[in-house]
Scaffold this motif. Structure first.
Motif: not given
Length: 1440
Positions: A1298-1302, A1320-1324, A1350-1353
């Protein structure tokens, strides 16, 4: 055949005398040696080698007779004749003193186990006491040139041209006849004797003469240097009954020696060569058989400077001949001219400092009993030189007052010389006078054997005048030199040796585990299993038999042809190996005539008898109780007296399954097992007797086995001349019929011959014109002693020498002139010779069948190379044009085998460049061969061809081919080859023409488990915050990354480097497009490719992820990473528990992966730094308080008791812990191992319920291999450095971190990140979420975990959110610690052992107060980092 061993031994004469011995003559059995000095006749005994009696002439008699010159023994050893300078023959009676009087007897201490078994029996080898009495002298009134004993007569040649015949008994009156040489007619052959040209013998006398029993005549050297042979035409030697033949064109003869067994006469010449003649049986003329001479190839310095031949001496078994010259030296040849030893070259002739030794000059020499010793008398000058030096130096020890007048050289010989039945074995067996050497046996056991270094013992004569101390440097030095190419050495039992020396026969069984030896009487056998000898229990039985025809093994039985003294009868006996050695257990068959030779073939024994007949016996084993016995039955007798002039001429007799007729088609292999023919070696002529199948044939099925009569034999056929040894085997192997059904011959200087069967192919009818067998000659470099049939190897032995420097100085004793001699095992491949001979004779089909049957041999590629190499060398260096060159045929032959390409290239690289054009003209263009290698995917061979192309073609061509190979090697991941190719391409570019140097060893792949990233790197892990502009999202490299092979000449960007880089970039792009991340990592690490720099450039081009789901799947497959599965518990449990469990499992997952992370090359500045320059420690202490709100909000959803249960082990006092714990990363650590419980003594231990433990094990099962984890972490770091955020998300997902994603999502807020990437990250991530819901439920817990990010994104898609909004309020320290649950907090230092987040990758939220935290990588020694961390604020670690 014979091999020199150890140092020569010096025998000291106990009588002080001014005279030195100059002539030695052995008695007929070689038990006694008569030595002459000017006025003294001494008789020495052979074992022990001691002086028995000495007769010293009075001064008056010496004045009358003159000095002694020559001596001769009567055949029964009862008299000695001595010739003196004034023409007298003095006769001495040799008398025994009393019955049991011995001069020397061994004395044993009291209580010794050696007691005489039988009263009156002489157990030990004692030296008998003898006396000499002079009888009446005979005056021949002319100087005597030669003495020769013939039966009851003594022949004396005098310088006035007469031949005197004296009778041993009646020398005074009636027994004397004189024949004048001029009355003997000499002609070129016996046919032209009447009226042909005759020699004018006026004024000529016989200089040297020797009698030949088997030819019944005298070989003579005349005083004018001519060579002749005189035959008595009747039984009595009288003037009118003698006829001579002479050899044409020879006028420089000096001496002669006769070989009775092979009917050869060896004449020494003044030119230094030895001419060996035979008598042509049809015409009676002398024909030259072969020459013995030193070759300029092997002895370039001395071959024409030896002077005339002085002495020639055949060994007692007539298998070798020793030659010495006027200028000194000894040289040994086999009977047909294979050269074995010469003391005029190598270590014999030169000291270790390169100075030349003076060769030993010899005045007389003689072989001892059975050829184990050579007695040598050096000339006077040699001894005087030595004694003068001793007197000058005054170092002569008191015991050296007697002179070392006699040298004894020690020999070991092959068992084939006297017991040729060992030729069907595949072991080499040698025997010395008291030990056996064999090539079989376990090499590991040889080291421990007490007799590993057999030669080093006082018995062999020390180079100094006292026995060597075993601990002295001499023994140690030699033991290290003798430690390779082991023989298995077996000491012959001393009790047997004492009473039965010398050993006459030795034999070994087929398995190489049992040996038998026979001496003067009886025999003994030895087993390698038990390491024990078996001797006769009853000494009388041993002494009542003597082995006459030899020994052989048949299964577990020793087969012995012997003479029984009690019954006075010849017998054939079989003794079983396991029973006691006693006649009670033997099976005895009576024989009618003396046996001369014996051999075994399968279950048959073949005997050759003194009446020239051959007997075949069958043996059958009977398993009687308690001891097994064998029954022997006579099958057949064949008389050979019509063909054999003298029984002593038969060297060996062998039964074989070899035959010439058409029966040997592939359809009838069963007949190959039968004893089809007899091979007889008659004085070097190989004669074959085949079964006669011309009569009516009875079908085998119809006749009962009992009364089957054996077929008679056809008349003999001569197969070959000059044969020394024959090998065949009785085994069969359908795959290697060529080799197993062949007959192998050793032919002296002519090398070897093989009589090879020719088979029609594929059951075809054989050609009527094609013979069934063919005799092929070939040369080998060793003397053959055994043939390994299936392995296509010849085994042999060779003499090696060891120089011992400690003996140098002006007073070196005679022994120091000689190096220490050892015998080494050798072997040689012969297959290429045979294939070549078949190709020369246009028998390519046979060659192909033979080669295919041997293609599985490990050295088969070497055979092919040798064949090409030998033919190429011969033809390409030939002066004259070759009408029918063989190389194209050989090349075409080799193309039939898959190793064709590598054979050619290996051969080319081992030959000089000048011959390459000739080679490739025959085998094809190297460019075509290179392309064939590429098509066959044989890249290493292609690389070898590249070196040839580089030398033969212009640089453009080799670059083009190198590029092809480089791309293929990149594609196949052959990294070593790639590194070579990079260097090669650079070498072409910079104009180097030589082969590039080999790759340095540092480039070899190491076994660190990751991508070997830390090879020769210097990584700076500290960075001042000032160096980076604030607010910049910096992805530039801040240090230079060495690039392995391509770092050279980086400053001068030449076109060649650019060319290589372009290829590397293209390959990297190709790998990334195909989502081959693992290959990309290997490629980067192995070739030092600047991956981060390249990815920075490609960030918005090829380093994008098109399809997140397929990329994720590909990574799972590439890294062998299992897809996550949902544990059963979390489905059934309430949401709160499930959520907690998920949180715990994430924590666990992180703790597991963080341990083994390799982090390096990360000098990216933190995105925003405060202007004040904080140290790393400050940042670390403040970090836990400055966490973002998302995860704390997430943690706050749970009730307080959950926190207590899960997080009680974390403490809030960060600063108290030493920096050292940050570096204490263990290889594998987990909660279950109890690593967390060691954090602090105050913290409570972790308690987990059964369900939670099951859950943890489930989570561990969802992880991939440790190595993959390390590699993924490394790649994650590389992509993070290069700013390829989409790839970071994919790797974060597979690692479920999770750290990486964050972190990535927080980076997306930076203004530098292009909006396409965010999109791209969001759709991916949405695509992955959809795929997980549908196909892979195991990902759902993790996706739920990162829901806030994800919400934040989603929210930040339209506007850039201000970073301040994310800074959390500072809560209680326990809560602050708990934020680790969300996965975003960087763990504290003390937890990094068990629960570290991805080290150095979890970049904080956008405003950290201090520097950039990073614990040391695995490769860094903890001590170093601790010191540095405590001394300075900066954290610097250099890895090389």
């Amino acid at each position: 055949m014979y091999f020199l061993t150890g140092w020569p031994r010096g025998l000291l004469c106990p009588l002080r005398s001014e005279e030195e011995p100059f002539y030695v003559q052995p008695s007929s059995q070689r038990m006694y040696f008569a030595l002459l000095s000017e006025t003294q006749l001494s008789v020495w005994f052979s074992r022990p080698s001691v002086l028995i009696v000495s007769y010293i002439e009075s001064a008056k008699a010496a004045a009358q007779f003159g000095f002694y010159q020559k001596a001769e023994w009567k055949p029964d050893d009862s008299m000695i004749a001595v010739a003196t300078a004034k023409g007298y023959i003095l006769l001495f009676d040799v008398l025994g003193v009393g019955d049991d009087k011995n001069l020397y007897e061994p004395v044993y201490p009291k209580g010794s186990p050696r007691v005489k078994v039988t009263p009156g029996y002489k157990e030990e080898q004692c030296a008998p006491a003898l006396s000499l009495e002079m009888m009446k002298p005979v005056d021949l009134e002319a100087p005597i040139t030669s003495l020769q004993s013939v039966q009851e007569d003594l022949l004396v040649c005098t310088a006035n041209g007469y031949l005197h015949v004296l009778h041993w008994d009646g020398l005074g009156s009636n027994g004397r006849r004189a024949i004048c040489l001029t009355t003997i007619p000499f002609s070129l052959d016996l046919q032209s004797a009447r009226g042909g040209p005759s020699l004018d013998l006026e004024g000529v006398h016989i200089r040297c003469m020797e009698y030949c029993v088997s030819l019944d005549g005298f070989a003579v050297v005349l005083s004018d240097g001519r060579l002749g042979f005189i035959t008595p035409l009747s039984d009595t030697i009288s003037a009118d009954q003698l006829q001579g033949v002479w050899a044409a064109d020879v006028t420089d003869g000096t001496c002669v020696a006769i070989n009775n067994k092979y009917r050869l006469m060896a004449f020494g010449c003044a030119s230094g060569s030895v001419l060996v003649y035979m008598i042509d049986t049809t015409t009676g003329s002398m024909q030259l058989s072969h020459k013995l001479e030193l070759t300029p190839k092997h002895y370039p310095d001395i071959y024409n400077k030896t002077g005339p031949v002085k002495l020639i001496c055949w060994s007692p078994d007539f298998s070798v001949v020793m030659v010495t010259w006027e200028c000194g030296g000894l040289s040994l040849w086999s009977v047909f001219g294979a050269h074995l030893i010469c003391t005029l070259g190598e270590d014999f002739a030169y000291r270790s400092d390169g100075t030349k030794k003076e060769p030993l000059k010899i005045s007389s020499m003689s072989w001892g009993a059975e050829g184990y010793h050579l007695w040598v008398l050096p000339t006077k000058g040699e001894r005087r030189r030595q004694e003068e030096q001793e007197d000058v130096e005054m170092v002569a020890p008191p015991n050296s007052s007697p002179q070392a007048g006699i040298l004894q050289f020690h020999f070991i010989k092959s068992a084939l010389t006297v017991n040729p039945c060992t030729s069907n074995q595949e072991q080499v067996l040698l025997h010395g006078e008291d030990r056996l050497y064999l090539t079989c046996g376990d090499p590991t056991q040889m080291h421990g054997a007490s007799d590993t270094h057999p030669h080093i013992r006082p018995h062999d004569g020390s180079p100094l005048h006292q026995p060597p101390n075993p601990d002295s440097s001499l023994s140690q030095g030699l033991s290290t030199l003798l430690g390779h190419k082991h023989w298995h050495v077996v000491q012959i039992h001393s009790t047997y040796l004492e009473s039965n020396w010398p050993i006459r026969f030795a034999a070994i069984d087929t398995a190489g585990q049992c040996m038998a030896v026979a001496g003067r009487r009886g025999f003994a056998h030895y087993s390698l299993f038990t390491r024990k000898w078996k001797l006769f229990g009853n000494i009388t039985q041993e002494q009542n038999m003597t082995v006459t025809g030899g020994l052989a093994w048949w299964n577990d039985f020793v087969v012995v042809a012997c003479y029984n003294f009690i019954d006075q009868q010849e017998q054939l006996r079989l003794y079983h190996r396991s029973t006691n050695l006693d006649n009670a257990f033997a099976s005895v068959t009576k024989l009618h005539s003396d046996t001369l030779l014996l051999n075994v073939f399968r279950d048959m024994v073949i005997l050759f008898r003194a009446d020239c007949s051959i007997c075949l016996y069958s043996i059958e084993r009977r398993n009687d109780i308690p001891n097994p016995t064998a029954s022997v039955e006579l099958l057949q007798e064949v008389s050979m007296s019509r063909y054999i002039p003298h029984p002593g001429l038969v060297v060996s007799v062998t039964l074989t399954s070899v035959r010439t007729e058409t029966g040997i088609t592939l359809k009838a292999p069963q007949q190959a097992c039968m004893a089809e023919s007899i091979m007889l070696n008659l004085a070097g002529q190989l004669i074959m007797l085949q079964r006669d199948r011309s009569g009516p044939q009875v079908r085998e099925k119809e006749t009962p086995a009992v009364n089957k009569k054996l077929l008679p034999f056809c008349p003999p056929v001569v197969l070959a001349q000059c044969v020394e040894n024959v090998w065949t085997t009785c085994r069969t192997n359908k795959k290697k019929r060529h080799l197993l059904e062949a007959l192998w011959l050793s032919c002296g200087e002519a090398g070897m011959k093989v009589w090879l069967p020719l088979f029609p192919r594929d059951h075809r009818k054989p050609h009527s014109f094609l013979s069934r067998r063919i005799m092929l000659p070939f040369h080998i470099n060793i003397y053959p002693l055994a043939v390994l049939f299936e392995d296509a190897l010849v085994l042999g032995a060779t003499n090696e020498t060891v120089l011992y420097d400690g003996l140098q100085g002006s007073s070196e004793p005679l022994e120091a002139l000689f190096p220490y001699c050892t015998v080494e095992r050798t072997s040689q491949i012969y297959l290429h010779h045979i294939l070549r001979q078949l190709l020369v004779r246009n028998l390519g089909e046979q060659a192909l069948m033979l080669a295919q049957s041997c293609a599985s041999l490990p050295y088969f590629p070497h055979v092919m190379e040798l064949m090409v190499h030998v033919v190429l060398e011969e033809e390409a260096t030939s002066r004259e044009p070759i009408p029918d060159p063989l190389l194209p045929t050989v090349a075409k032959f080799i193309t039939e085998f898959p190793l064709f390409l590598q054979t050619i290239v290996h051969c080319a690289r081992k030959t000089e460049y000048a011959l390459w054009n000739y080679l490739f003209a025959a085998v094809g263009n190297p460019k075509d061969l290179f392309e064939e290698c590429l098509m066959a995917q044989d890249l290493d061979t292609a690389a070898s061809y590249l070196i040839i192309l580089q030398n033969m073609e212009v640089p453009a061509v080799s670059r083009q081919h190198a590029t092809l190979l480089f791309n293929t090697a990149l594609e196949q991941g052959k990294w070593d080859l790639c590194r070579h190719m990079i260097r090669f391409l650079k070498a072409i570019g910079s104009g180097e023409t030589e082969t590039p140097p080999p790759t340095p060893t540092t480039q070899e792949p190491s076994s660190t488990g990751g991508f070997e990233f830390f090879r020769n790197r210097s990584i700076s892990l500290s960075q001042s915050a000032d160096s980076v502009a604030t607010g910049k999202f910096n992805l530039q490299k801040t240090f230079s990354m060495p690039t392995g092979a391509s770092a050279k000449g980086r400053d001068v960007e030449c076109a060649e480097n650019m060319y290589i880089d372009m290829m590397l970039w293209r390959h990297a792009r190709h790998l990334l497009e195909q989502v081959r991340l693992r290959d990309l990592g290997c490629f980067s690490a192995q070739l030092g490719f600047e991956l981060i720099g390249w990815l920075c450039r490609e960030r918005n081009r090829v380093a994008r992820v098109e399809d997140f789901v397929s990329a994720l799947k590909k990574l799972h497959k590439d890294f062998l990473w299992p897809f996550p599965v949902i544990p059963v518990g979390s489905l059934s449990s309430p949401l709160k528990n499930g959520r907690c469990r998920t949180v715990l499992s994430t924590r666990l997952l992180k703790s597991q992966s963080a341990d083994s992370l390799l982090n390096s090359d990360m000098d990216t500045a933190p995105p925003r730094t405060s202007p004040s320059n904080h140290t790393w420690m400050d940042g670390l202490s403040q970090r836990p308080k400055d966490m973002d709100a998302a995860s704390s909000a997430h943690s706050n959803q749970h009730s307080p008791q959950t926190h207590d249960a899960f997080l009680s082990l974390l403490t809030n006092k960060v600063e108290e812990y030493s920096i050292g714990s940050a570096t204490d990363l263990t290889e594998t650590s987990s909660v279950v191992d109890g690593d967390w419980t060691m954090v602090d003594e105050n913290s409570s231990t972790l308690s987990l319920s059964q369900a939670e433990l099951e859950h943890i094990s489930m989570e561990l099962a969802n992880k991939g291999p440790h190595k993959s984890q390390v590699q993924l972490r490394y790649l994650l770091h590389v992509f993070m450095e290069a700013g390829c955020l989409e790839w970071c998300v994919v790797i974060g997902l597979i690692l479920r971190d999770a750290n990486v994603i964050k972190q990535v999502i927080s980076f997306l807020d930076s203004p530098e990140v292009p909006p396409e990437t965010v999109q791209s990250v969001r759709s991916g991530l949405l695509a992955v979420d959809a795929w997980a819901s549908a196909d892979c439920q195991g990902y759902k817990p993790f996706l739920n975990l990162i829901q806030p990010q994800l919400q934040q994104l989603m929210e930040s898609a339209s506007e850039q959110v201000q970073p301040e909004a994310f800074q959390p309020a500072i809560q209680s320290s326990k809560l602050a610690a708990s934020e680790g649950l969300g996965g975003s907090a960087v763990p504290r230092v003390e937890d990094s052992r068990g629960a570290a987040a991805p080290l150095g990758l979890a970049l904080p939220s956008l405003e950290p107060p201090g520097g950039f935290s990073r614990p040391a990588s695995e490769d860094c020694p903890p001590e170093q980092t601790e010191e540095q961390g405590e001394e300075e604020g900066a954290y610097d670690c250099t890895l090389s």
